[in-house]
Scaffold this active site. Structure first.
Site, PDB file in Angstrom:
ATOM      1  N   ASP A  90       0.730  -1.357   0.034  1.00 14.81           N
ATOM      2  CA  ASP A  90      -0.051   0.171   0.039  1.00 14.81           C
ATOM      3  C   ASP A  90       0.987   1.147  -0.015  1.00 14.81           C
ATOM      4  O   ASP A  90       2.177   1.190   0.245  1.00 14.81           O
ATOM      5  CB  ASP A  90      -1.118   0.038   1.160  1.00 14.81           C
ATOM      6  CG  ASP A  90      -0.455  -0.635   2.741  1.00 14.81           C
ATOM      7  OD1 ASP A  90       1.157  -0.445   2.439  1.00 14.81           O
ATOM      8  OD2 ASP A  90      -0.939  -0.587   3.401  1.00 14.81           O
ATOM      9  N   ASN A 109      -7.571  -3.091  13.832  1.00 20.71           N
ATOM     10  CA  ASN A 109      -9.034  -3.216  13.803  1.00 20.71           C
ATOM     11  C   ASN A 109      -8.898  -4.537  12.796  1.00 20.71           C
ATOM     12  O   ASN A 109     -10.164  -4.734  12.031  1.00 20.71           O
ATOM     13  CB  ASN A 109      -9.844  -2.204  13.002  1.00 20.71           C
ATOM     14  CG  ASN A 109      -8.991  -1.409  11.787  1.00 20.71           C
ATOM     15  OD1 ASN A 109      -7.960  -2.239  11.458  1.00 20.71           O
ATOM     16  ND2 ASN A 109      -9.276  -0.469  11.158  1.00 20.71           N
ATOM     17  N   HIS A 153      -7.354  -4.782   9.949  1.00 14.23           N
ATOM     18  CA  HIS A 153      -6.959  -4.617   8.588  1.00 14.23           C
ATOM     19  C   HIS A 153      -5.521  -5.120   8.112  1.00 14.23           C
ATOM     20  O   HIS A 153      -4.684  -5.118   8.744  1.00 14.23           O
ATOM     21  CB  HIS A 153      -6.980  -2.917   8.198  1.00 14.23           C
ATOM     22  CG  HIS A 153      -5.859  -2.186   8.722  1.00 14.23           C
ATOM     23  ND1 HIS A 153      -6.008  -1.178   9.573  1.00 14.23           N
ATOM     24  CD2 HIS A 153      -4.296  -2.302   8.577  1.00 14.23           C
ATOM     25  CE1 HIS A 153      -4.677  -0.559   9.783  1.00 14.23           C
ATOM     26  NE2 HIS A 153      -3.913  -1.144   9.007  1.00 14.23           N
ATOM     27  N   GLU A 181      -9.579  -2.212   4.936  1.00 12.60           N
ATOM     28  CA  GLU A 181     -10.259  -1.674   6.355  1.00 12.60           C
ATOM     29  C   GLU A 181     -11.467  -2.712   6.377  1.00 12.60           C
ATOM     30  O   GLU A 181     -12.046  -3.296   5.643  1.00 12.60           O
ATOM     31  CB  GLU A 181     -10.762  -0.302   6.295  1.00 12.60           C
ATOM     32  CG  GLU A 181      -9.513   0.753   6.129  1.00 12.60           C
ATOM     33  CD  GLU A 181      -8.805   0.881   7.568  1.00 12.60           C
ATOM     34  OE1 GLU A 181      -8.782  -0.094   8.388  1.00 12.60           O
ATOM     35  OE2 GLU A 181      -8.177   1.845   7.465  1.00 12.60           O
TER      36      GLU A 181
HETATM   37  C1  GLP Z   1      -0.366   0.236   8.709  1.00 12.76           C
HETATM   38  C2  GLP Z   1      -0.112  -0.581   7.299  1.00 12.76           C
HETATM   39  C3  GLP Z   1      -0.449  -2.128   7.394  1.00 12.76           C
HETATM   40  C4  GLP Z   1       0.391  -2.655   8.617  1.00 12.76           C
HETATM   41  C5  GLP Z   1      -0.164  -1.778   9.853  1.00 12.76           C
HETATM   42  C6  GLP Z   1       0.238  -2.510  11.064  1.00 12.76           C
HETATM   43  O1  GLP Z   1      -1.733   0.704   8.534  1.00 12.76           O
HETATM   44  N1  GLP Z   1      -0.826  -0.040   6.137  1.00 12.76           N
HETATM   45  O2  GLP Z   1       0.294  -2.802   6.275  1.00 12.76           O
HETATM   46  O3  GLP Z   1       0.246  -3.906   8.695  1.00 12.76           O
HETATM   47  O4  GLP Z   1      -0.252  -0.546   9.800  1.00 12.76           O
HETATM   48  O5  GLP Z   1       1.434  -1.621  11.505  1.00 12.76           O
HETATM   49  P1  GLP Z   1       2.351  -1.978  12.490  1.00 12.76           P
HETATM   50  O6  GLP Z   1       3.327  -3.264  12.320  1.00 12.76           O
HETATM   51  O7  GLP Z   1       3.133  -0.628  12.870  1.00 12.76           O
HETATM   52  O8  GLP Z   1       1.648  -2.371  13.865  1.00 12.76           O
END
Ligand code: GLP
Length: 238
Positions: free
Chosen positions: A67, A135, A137, A142
């Site tokens: 993304d 959440n 995602h 989402e």
């Molecule tokens: C962001 C990214 C996701 C990622 C998520 C969790 O929103 N778009 O791809 O998995 O955060 O991030 P973290 O590893 O910092 O908890």
């Protein structure tokens, strides 16, 4: 679904890097799907160290990131392209043209469709590394995400905006929209490794991996994947 608990973040990162390294050794022309966030940082450090030690060759590897924020140029320090350049791409011998991150500047739907075409032309993802949001995602799919969606533009939830505000000076600076690989190309990956670090992720992991398979928890769809491993450690990323 295979589930492993690792005692430390370091061990989780080593184990995740083992999966990626084994995939590269098995097929040096693999297509890797890559996440951003804090969780994969240790894995990227491991991969860079193994490359530096002469044990891992990325020269024929192709990568597709999950993304990108809409509105951030590739050289913006909070863009995911910048994150990947800093934490992995500049530290291994991946040819620049073999790395793909969705575009941040331009018309979201058009860029998403073009990204999907590139991904199809590359033959899809061989190994997809994933993080998970609180959440449920995946990438920026989402709650409520359409399970069959290709890469597409999305509006971020207030929860995700708040969670990602830690990377920006104020919450107002967090882009409201993003382009994300959809659940379809993610689930078409031949192999998936989901990594989660910190006790605060345990509740959503349990819901995603053992609860109902529902669009309200996009990660719950992973239950249907034939080759998905989840690596979890209670220790937060360090
Ligand atoms: C962001 C990214 C996701 C990622 C998520 C969790 O929103 N778009 O791809 O998995 O955060 O991030 P973290 O590893 O910092 O908890």
């Amino acid at each position: 679904m295979h589930f492993e608990t690792l005692s430390t973040y370091e061990k989780l990162s080593e184990r995740a890097a083992d999966f990626v390294a084994a995939q590269i050794l098995l097929n040096p022309r693999s297509v890797l799907g890559l996440p951003t966030g804090d969780t994969p940082l240790g894995t990227y450090r491991q991969l860079a160290a193994r490359h530096k030690a002469g044990k891992l060759d990325f020269s024929q590897i192709t990568t597709f990131n999950l993304d990108e924020y809409l509105g951030l140029a590739p050289n913006h320090p909070q863009s995911y392209r910048y994150f990947m350049e800093t934490n992995l791409f500049s530290k291994v011998n991946l040819p620049a043209q073999s790395t793909h991150v969705p575009g941040g500047i331009g018309e979201g739907d058009e860029m998403a469709a073009q990204y999907d075409r590139l991904l199809q032309a590359a033959g899809g993802i061989t190994l997809q590394l994933l993080g998970i949001g609180h959440n449920g995602h995946i990438g920026f799919n989402e709650p409520g995400a359409i399970f069959t969606a290709p890469t597409h533009a999305v509006t971020l939830t207030p929860e995700t905006i708040a969670a990602n505000a830690r990377f920006f000076q104020t919450e107002n600076e967090v882009p409201r929209r993003a382009v994300t690989m959809g659940m379809r190309p993610i689930l078409q990956a031949k192999k998936i490794v989901l990594i989660a670090a910190g006790e605060d992720k345990l509740n959503i992991l349990q819901r995603a991996l053992t609860g109902p398979i529902t669009p309200e928890v996009p990660a719950s769809l992973l239950q249907l994947h034939p080759d998905c491993t989840t690596l979890y450690t209670p220790e937060k990323p360090v």
